[in-house]
Design an enzyme around this catalytic site. Sequence first.
Site, mmCIF file in Angstrom:
data_model
loop_
_atom_site.group_PDB
_atom_site.id
_atom_site.type_symbol
_atom_site.label_atom_id
_atom_site.label_comp_id
_atom_site.label_asym_id
_atom_site.label_seq_id
_atom_site.Cartn_x
_atom_site.Cartn_y
_atom_site.Cartn_z
ATOM 1 C CG PHE A 126 -51.963 13.687 45.937
ATOM 2 C CD1 PHE A 126 -51.925 13.020 44.729
ATOM 3 C CD2 PHE A 126 -50.891 13.574 46.808
ATOM 4 C CE1 PHE A 126 -50.819 12.247 44.385
ATOM 5 C CE2 PHE A 126 -49.788 12.792 46.473
ATOM 6 C CZ PHE A 126 -49.741 12.135 45.261
ATOM 7 C CG ASP A 195 -52.317 20.836 47.158
ATOM 8 O OD1 ASP A 195 -51.759 21.240 46.125
ATOM 9 O OD2 ASP A 195 -52.011 19.758 47.711
ATOM 10 C CE1 TYR A 220 -44.267 17.092 41.522
ATOM 11 C CE2 TYR A 220 -42.875 18.010 43.251
ATOM 12 C CZ TYR A 220 -43.946 17.239 42.872
ATOM 13 O OH TYR A 220 -44.723 16.611 43.818
ATOM 14 C CE LYS A 221 -48.232 17.966 40.752
ATOM 15 N NZ LYS A 221 -47.860 16.584 40.428
ATOM 16 N NE ARG A 369 -52.749 12.797 35.957
ATOM 17 C CZ ARG A 369 -52.060 13.261 36.992
ATOM 18 N NH1 ARG A 369 -52.683 13.868 37.983
ATOM 19 N NH2 ARG A 369 -50.752 13.096 37.062
#
Length: 394
Positions: A126, A195, A220-221, A369
């Site tokens: 990312f 990560d 938050y995922k 996605r």
Amino acid sequence: MSEQILRARKLDAEDELAALRERFVLDDTVYLDGNSLGALPAHVPDRVADVVRRQWGELRIRSWEESGWWTAPERIGDRIAPLVGAAPGRIVVGDSTSVNVFKALVAAVRMAGEDRDELLVDATTFPTDGYIAESAARLTGRTLRAVTPAEVPGALGDRTAAVLLNHVDYRTGRLHDLPALTAAVHAHGALVVWDLCHSAGALPVGLDEHGVDLAVGCTYKYLNGGPGSPAYLYVRRDLQDRFDSPLPGWNSHAEPFGMDPVHTPATGPARGRVGTPDILSLLALEAALDVWDGVSVAAVRAKSLALTDFFLECVGAYTEPGRVECVTPERHAERGSQIALRCPDAGEVMKRLIARGVVGDFRHPDVLRFGFTPLYVGFRDVERAARVLGEELA
């Protein structure tokens, strides 16, 4: 009625996690974007209202002690720990993922020693991780080299100080081999920072078991902590006394209220703290983690693989051959909890899917996605998503 619809009904009837869906605020939308923002756990609004109205509104400053505000970063870290395979006392919650990547990477370089002058970063990462790694290299006087995870073993050497890797590739959903890559890094005397943003809450991680040095992740995922909920930092137990944070704040001082001009680090995970905790977000996250009570990560992983397998089967049944290309690995050992499909008009296709109640997301330049959160996604959701996709691609 199609074979896929009948199979979806049967799979939902056999799903041991199906009842967990009732713990969330959901509607008729097929929500396959939990790998960007998890759904709202149904009890969180009332818990947050109590924090605002009673703890803040009535108790005010007393809540730092009486409501447990001060201990929240470590307490909530201990709630996350079993979801990533860590014992209590390894994780502190607070700040953003980016800030925690910076803390972890600079601390890793410092622990590695002055004679190691190279950092390796996942070339597929990312973007923010790459930006942070570049800044950390400049600040510590190291050279930065970007390599793919597959290239890491061959790129390691006596100069390597630390390696920053993603457990699951955010674009493709590829799951990288955390045990093998961690062992390879350690064999060359370097430290590894993982990560976990796209793996925590979706699959087993095994931080303690595999001797991971440092790890970071968002909440938050798949952990459903809410938009912008605080991230976390893991430091292996035997490294905690050596963890030298580049951001030593008053909250990470051994005596935070002593107001000593010289920083003396706290012990344990509190060394990863910086400033005053974000209490509202922290306690919303703590409430959200209640949905994991009684839930096995192994069961979540099993359902995740079943969901993604079934989605690929349905896409194959409903979509014209060659219209999309799956870029997520077929092998379970290499697959996270998402499916990425490549097609030339992906951006427009996703807009049409969302308009029809199937929510995934688009990644530039040509990737559709879809994230599968086993706590609330069912097999009928999967079948419907693939069927609508097939209709829009026709």
